[in-house]
Every structure is written in C-alpha cells, then in structure tokens.
Design a protein around this motif. Structure first.
Motif, PDB file in Angstrom:
ATOM      1  N   ALA A  36     -12.608  26.181 -11.465  1.00  0.00           N
ATOM      2  CA  ALA A  36     -13.240  27.250 -12.247  1.00  0.00           C
ATOM      3  C   ALA A  36     -13.938  26.680 -13.480  1.00  0.00           C
ATOM      4  O   ALA A  36     -15.060  27.091 -13.798  1.00  0.00           O
ATOM      5  N   ARG A  37     -13.290  25.740 -14.165  1.00  0.00           N
ATOM      6  CA  ARG A  37     -13.918  25.124 -15.344  1.00  0.00           C
ATOM      7  C   ARG A  37     -15.217  24.426 -14.956  1.00  0.00           C
ATOM      8  O   ARG A  37     -16.231  24.561 -15.637  1.00  0.00           O
ATOM      9  N   HIS A  38     -15.187  23.708 -13.863  1.00  0.00           N
ATOM     10  CA  HIS A  38     -16.389  22.984 -13.442  1.00  0.00           C
ATOM     11  C   HIS A  38     -17.459  23.925 -12.892  1.00  0.00           C
ATOM     12  O   HIS A  38     -18.651  23.685 -13.078  1.00  0.00           O
ATOM     13  N   ARG A  39     -17.051  24.993 -12.259  1.00  0.00           N
ATOM     14  CA  ARG A  39     -18.008  26.002 -11.782  1.00  0.00           C
ATOM     15  C   ARG A  39     -18.701  26.653 -12.968  1.00  0.00           C
ATOM     16  O   ARG A  39     -19.919  26.825 -12.974  1.00  0.00           O
TER      17      ARG A  39
ATOM     18  N   CYS B 190       8.896  21.967   9.043  1.00  0.00           N
ATOM     19  CA  CYS B 190       7.863  22.017   8.004  1.00  0.00           C
ATOM     20  C   CYS B 190       7.561  23.462   7.636  1.00  0.00           C
ATOM     21  O   CYS B 190       7.554  24.352   8.489  1.00  0.00           O
ATOM     22  N   ARG B 191       7.301  23.664   6.364  1.00  0.00           N
ATOM     23  CA  ARG B 191       6.856  24.960   5.847  1.00  0.00           C
ATOM     24  C   ARG B 191       5.913  24.675   4.693  1.00  0.00           C
ATOM     25  O   ARG B 191       5.797  23.537   4.231  1.00  0.00           O
ATOM     26  N   LEU B 192       5.242  25.700   4.195  1.00  0.00           N
ATOM     27  CA  LEU B 192       4.382  25.510   3.038  1.00  0.00           C
ATOM     28  C   LEU B 192       5.217  25.094   1.833  1.00  0.00           C
ATOM     29  O   LEU B 192       6.344  25.563   1.658  1.00  0.00           O
ATOM     30  N   GLY B 193       4.648  24.238   0.998  1.00  0.00           N
ATOM     31  CA  GLY B 193       5.340  23.762  -0.187  1.00  0.00           C
ATOM     32  C   GLY B 193       5.145  24.677  -1.379  1.00  0.00           C
ATOM     33  O   GLY B 193       4.581  25.774  -1.270  1.00  0.00           O
ATOM     34  N   ASP B 194       5.578  24.196  -2.521  1.00  0.00           N
ATOM     35  CA  ASP B 194       5.555  25.001  -3.739  1.00  0.00           C
ATOM     36  C   ASP B 194       4.233  24.931  -4.496  1.00  0.00           C
ATOM     37  O   ASP B 194       4.031  25.678  -5.446  1.00  0.00           O
ATOM     38  N   ASN B 195       3.346  24.019  -4.126  1.00  0.00           N
ATOM     39  CA  ASN B 195       2.063  23.899  -4.826  1.00  0.00           C
ATOM     40  C   ASN B 195       1.207  25.113  -4.490  1.00  0.00           C
ATOM     41  O   ASN B 195       0.737  25.271  -3.373  1.00  0.00           O
ATOM     42  N   THR B 196       0.993  25.967  -5.484  1.00  0.00           N
ATOM     43  CA  THR B 196       0.215  27.200  -5.279  1.00  0.00           C
ATOM     44  C   THR B 196      -1.268  27.006  -5.567  1.00  0.00           C
ATOM     45  O   THR B 196      -2.041  27.957  -5.547  1.00  0.00           O
ATOM     46  N   LEU B 197      -1.650  25.770  -5.870  1.00  0.00           N
ATOM     47  CA  LEU B 197      -3.036  25.390  -6.134  1.00  0.00           C
ATOM     48  C   LEU B 197      -3.592  26.029  -7.408  1.00  0.00           C
ATOM     49  O   LEU B 197      -4.808  26.067  -7.600  1.00  0.00           O
ATOM     50  N   ASP B 198      -2.723  26.489  -8.304  1.00  0.00           N
ATOM     51  CA  ASP B 198      -3.185  27.086  -9.563  1.00  0.00           C
ATOM     52  C   ASP B 198      -3.906  26.063 -10.435  1.00  0.00           C
ATOM     53  O   ASP B 198      -4.965  26.357 -11.000  1.00  0.00           O
ATOM     54  N   LEU B 199      -3.353  24.871 -10.558  1.00  0.00           N
ATOM     55  CA  LEU B 199      -3.980  23.821 -11.358  1.00  0.00           C
ATOM     56  C   LEU B 199      -5.350  23.452 -10.782  1.00  0.00           C
ATOM     57  O   LEU B 199      -6.331  23.335 -11.515  1.00  0.00           O
ATOM     58  N   GLU B 200      -5.396  23.320  -9.476  1.00  0.00           N
ATOM     59  CA  GLU B 200      -6.649  22.959  -8.813  1.00  0.00           C
ATOM     60  C   GLU B 200      -7.688  24.064  -8.944  1.00  0.00           C
ATOM     61  O   GLU B 200      -8.869  23.794  -9.190  1.00  0.00           O
ATOM     62  N   ALA B 201      -7.264  25.312  -8.821  1.00  0.00           N
ATOM     63  CA  ALA B 201      -8.182  26.444  -8.965  1.00  0.00           C
ATOM     64  C   ALA B 201      -8.731  26.508 -10.394  1.00  0.00           C
ATOM     65  O   ALA B 201      -9.922  26.785 -10.588  1.00  0.00           O
ATOM     66  N   ALA B 202      -7.891  26.243 -11.387  1.00  0.00           N
ATOM     67  CA  ALA B 202      -8.346  26.254 -12.780  1.00  0.00           C
ATOM     68  C   ALA B 202      -9.354  25.133 -13.018  1.00  0.00           C
ATOM     69  O   ALA B 202     -10.360  25.330 -13.705  1.00  0.00           O
ATOM     70  N   TRP B 203      -9.099  23.947 -12.445  1.00  0.00           N
ATOM     71  CA  TRP B 203     -10.031  22.830 -12.584  1.00  0.00           C
ATOM     72  C   TRP B 203     -11.378  23.185 -11.966  1.00  0.00           C
ATOM     73  O   TRP B 203     -12.429  22.966 -12.564  1.00  0.00           O
TER      74      TRP B 203
END
Length: 110
Positions: free
Chosen positions: A85-88, A70-83
């Motif tokens: 930020a919009r709600h914040r 196992c290693r870290l995957g490719d999801n850099t959480l950019d989409l989640e961080a943008a979501w």
C-alpha cells in the motif's frame, strides 16, 4: 527483521506451485502426500515447497505419526499488504505529478 519477513514472504509467493498450495490449503488442510499427488510432484519436491512456505509463516505443519499435515500458517500478510500500500500510494503520487506536468501549457505566453 521486517525486511527478512518481506523477502521470505515474497520469495515464497513467487512460485506458482507454492501459490497453488496456499489456495488448496485455504479450502482444506492436506498431508504432504496429498499435496504431492495433487501437484504431480515427488514427496521431496513438494516438501521443499512446503518448507519455504513454512519459513515464511504461510503454512504450518504438524507431524502425526509418520504423516506430516499442512494447514495455513499464522502469517496474515498484514505487513506485506501495508508495504504494498505504501508503495502503491507513492507510485500514484508520482503519476499524479507526471500528469500535472504533462497537462501544463508549454507556451503560456501565446
């Protein structure tokens, strides 16, 4: 598609064991067996956690012989961080309007 990715990611991150797995993999790759020992879980239990992380793109696994690495995957959480930020920002705007409302003079004629 976007909503599914958000749901999958936030669901995966909702569990402290899965967050711990991510923190460990951020420092170094590990096998399923190593993770099971580290988190004092059965192989079946840790595999279920890793599978959810893998479905969210947060972990990538590779089978070499009989061992799954196992290693870290490719999801850099950019989409989640943008979501987030919009709600914040929306919440900050609402709180600013509430503050302005509370600061207004209730008796302007006095």
């Amino acid at each position: 598609m976007v909503q599914h990715q958000l749901d999958s990611t936030f669901s995966a991150l909702s569990d402290p064991t899965r967050r711990g797995i991510l923190e460990h993999l951020d420092r170094s790759a590990a096998t399923i067996t190593e993770l099971a020992e580290l988190f004092e879980m059965t192989l079946t239990g840790i595999t279920k956690h890793v599978r959810l992380l893998e479905e969210a793109g947060l972990v990538a696994t590779e089978k070499r012989g009989r061992v799954r690495h196992c290693r870290l995957g490719d999801n850099t959480l950019d989409l989640e961080a943008a979501w987030l930020a919009r709600h914040r920002d929306a919440l900050a705007d609402r709180l600013d309007r509430l503050g302005q409302f509370l600061d207004r003079d209730p008796n302007p004629e006095e």
